[in-house]
Design a protein around this motif. Structure first.
Motif, mmCIF file in Angstrom:
data_model
loop_
_atom_site.group_PDB
_atom_site.id
_atom_site.type_symbol
_atom_site.label_atom_id
_atom_site.label_comp_id
_atom_site.label_asym_id
_atom_site.label_seq_id
_atom_site.Cartn_x
_atom_site.Cartn_y
_atom_site.Cartn_z
ATOM 1 N N ALA A 247 -26.670 -3.218 -89.801
ATOM 2 C CA ALA A 247 -28.107 -2.918 -89.889
ATOM 3 C C ALA A 247 -28.413 -2.075 -91.115
ATOM 4 O O ALA A 247 -29.434 -2.269 -91.787
ATOM 5 N N LEU A 248 -27.520 -1.139 -91.433
ATOM 6 C CA LEU A 248 -27.737 -0.296 -92.600
ATOM 7 C C LEU A 248 -27.591 -1.089 -93.894
ATOM 8 O O LEU A 248 -28.257 -0.788 -94.888
ATOM 9 N N ARG A 249 -26.710 -2.104 -93.900
ATOM 10 C CA ARG A 249 -26.558 -2.920 -95.097
ATOM 11 C C ARG A 249 -27.821 -3.736 -95.374
ATOM 12 O O ARG A 249 -28.126 -4.028 -96.521
ATOM 13 N N GLN A 250 -28.521 -4.136 -94.322
ATOM 14 C CA GLN A 250 -29.765 -4.877 -94.511
ATOM 15 C C GLN A 250 -30.802 -4.010 -95.211
ATOM 16 O O GLN A 250 -31.635 -4.509 -95.964
ATOM 17 N N GLY A 251 -30.737 -2.707 -94.974
ATOM 18 C CA GLY A 251 -31.592 -1.760 -95.666
ATOM 19 C C GLY A 251 -33.057 -1.878 -95.291
ATOM 20 O O GLY A 251 -33.460 -2.687 -94.455
ATOM 21 N N GLN A 252 -33.852 -1.029 -95.935
ATOM 22 C CA GLN A 252 -35.291 -1.009 -95.726
ATOM 23 C C GLN A 252 -35.969 -0.777 -97.070
ATOM 24 O O GLN A 252 -35.435 -0.076 -97.932
ATOM 25 N N GLU A 253 -37.138 -1.359 -97.242
ATOM 26 C CA GLU A 253 -37.922 -1.039 -98.429
ATOM 27 C C GLU A 253 -38.804 0.141 -98.097
ATOM 28 O O GLU A 253 -39.593 0.099 -97.156
ATOM 29 N N ARG A 254 -38.653 1.217 -98.860
ATOM 30 C CA ARG A 254 -39.401 2.436 -98.607
ATOM 31 C C ARG A 254 -40.086 2.901 -99.878
ATOM 32 O O ARG A 254 -39.674 2.554 -100.986
ATOM 33 N N GLN A 255 -41.115 3.689 -99.695
ATOM 34 C CA GLN A 255 -41.759 4.381 -100.818
ATOM 35 C C GLN A 255 -40.970 5.654 -101.069
ATOM 36 O O GLN A 255 -40.722 6.431 -100.143
#
Length: 451
Positions: A247-255
């Motif tokens: 799940a962490l490898r998928q990451g997130q797009e953040r400001q």
């Protein structure tokens, strides 16, 4: 404290924690099932042994008492075997623990009630029944499960049910209650009680061993996490250990607001100096960066020689980034004053800060994972730091940062001067940037070619 992994918590943390908790509960129930079988066999053998010392001819009361005990232990044994079989086949579910706990308490209650009725004694004598000495054993089983709710439930069930038995009055009372009561306190029943105490103690020993093993594991994991904080941001070490790596490898797009700071002229300064002097200098530099970052909930992503990268996510990320950048310059100014008083040269740095979308997550292979932020925002922040050299600025931020951190007509905007750049290295077009006037500057050109 900024929660970097908040986007992952709704799914990843729950998905990781639930199976681990369920596995621990099932493992504890497997131990309880085996102990239940061992207790049933141990008490059955004890009753068989002591019954040889009791003259039961013509004493229907004693015959019925032994029959009640054997029947209860038989049912208890079956419960243990059934639980173990379901656990082995994978049919057992965590919610079934409550059914098994209820069955444990019911066996105790029924056995005590039948013994009391069979004895012909009023409920006031309930605690003279040998079966009552199973209470520590049942509570010991609850301890093994490491669930306070189950412990409380078992305790309330036992207290309430035996409180009800105190009010019990059998339809047929024994003619000589004192003689009947004395029969329950002879050596054979006391041997059974003693065995029950020994079995309860054995269960508690097992519970202590399991607790010690878990404590040792927790200490080891805490030590490992403490060591990790020397290499990873302390804000994320604990959470990284609990999250699903996929799940962490998928990451997130953040400001995020991304800050780069670099020491000017460090290569020239370090020439000819002893390695320990260079190491002490870099250590002091990083200590001051860490202090400024910590004060504004910034995360130090990495150090690259004499440079550092810090990022900010969450509420007011741009304002926190600006405040951190200004505090970095204040720290460097204080340090420079100390160095000058010792006859050393002052320290000069350049700081660049940009705001925009980033990838936030884990990258790398199984052998080497890195938690970081990536994207164009990071590249621009690095270019802004580079722009400090030809412009003579100490701190340059993008218009995006200033617009997010300070309202258009805020008095603090007067502390910033617009820099019209013909372009940043690696990027095309004119870029509007701002230099911090209070940060000090050299001859700042209104335009500079940075391509």
């Amino acid at each position: 404290m900024v929660d970097l992994l908040k986007p992952f918590r709704g799914t990843a943390q729950a998905n990781v924690a639930r199976p681990l908790l369920r596995e621990a509960q099932i493992d504890a129930e497997r131990v309880v099932a085996r102990l239940r079988i061992a207790v049933s066999v141990g008490l059955f053998l004890t009753i068989f042994w002591v019954s040889n010392e009791i003259p039961i001819e013509g004493q229907a009361y004693i015959q019925r008492q032994i029959l009640i005990a054997v029947a209860t232990l038989g049912a208890y044994f079956v419960l243990g075997v059934l639980s173990l079989l379901m656990l082995h086949r994978g049919w057992f579910r965590s919610w079934m623990i409550w059914i098994v706990v209820t069955a444990d308490c019911l066996f105790l209650f029924v056995n005590t009630a039948l013994s009391l009725i069979n004895s012909g004694l009023p409920g006031d004598n309930v605690f003279t029944m040998p079966s009552v000495w199973l209470i520590p054993l049942i509570l010991s089983f609850a301890v093994l499960r490491f669930n306070p709710a189950i412990q409380i439930y078992s305790l309330i069930f036992i207290v309430v049910s035996h409180g009800v038995l105190l009010t019990l009055t059998p339809e047929i009372l024994v003619a000589d209650p004192f003689a009947q009561l004395q029969s329950t306190l002879r050596r054979p029943p006391n041997v059974v009680r003693l065995v029950m105490v020994a079995l309860a103690g054995g269960v508690l020993v097992v519970a202590a061993l399991r607790t010690r093993r878990l404590l040792r594991r927790s200490i080891l994991e805490a030590t490992q996490k403490a060591k990790l904080t020397r290499y990873l941001p302390s804000q994320i070490v604990g959470d990284l250990a609990e999250q699903d790596p996929d799940a962490l490898r998928q990451g997130q797009e953040r400001q995020a607001a991304v800050l780069f700071v670099d020491i000017r002229g460090f290569t020239r300064w370090s020439e000819g100096r002893a390695p320990e002097d260079v190491g002490a200098f870099i250590t002091e530099f990083r200590r001051r960066i860490e202090r400024a970052a910590r004060a504004h909930d910034g995360i130090i992503d990495k150090y690259i020689g004499d440079a550092a990268m810090v990022f900010f996510v969450g509420e007011d990320e741009a304002a926190r980034g600006v405040a951190c950048a200004q505090e970095v310059l204040a720290e460097i100014a204080t340090w420079s004053d100390q160095l000058r008083s010792d006859g050393e040269d002052a320290v000069a740095v350049g700081v660049g800060l940009h705001l925009g979308p980033v990838f936030l997550g884990v990258v790398g292979t199984q052998d080497r994972l890195e938690y970081t932020v990536l994207g164009d925002t990071v590249n621009v922040a690095a270019r802004l730091q580079d722009a400090c050299k030809p412009t003579g600025q100490k701190l340059i931020v993008s218009a995006d940062v200033l617009d997010a951190a300070l309202p258009a007509k805020a008095p603090a905007r007067e502390d910033w001067s617009a820099l019209q750049m013909s372009g940043l290295r690696g990027r095309s077009g004119e870029v509007v940037l701002f230099g911090w006037l209070d940060g000090g500057s050299g001859d700042t050109p209104s335009k500079a070619s940075l391509s």
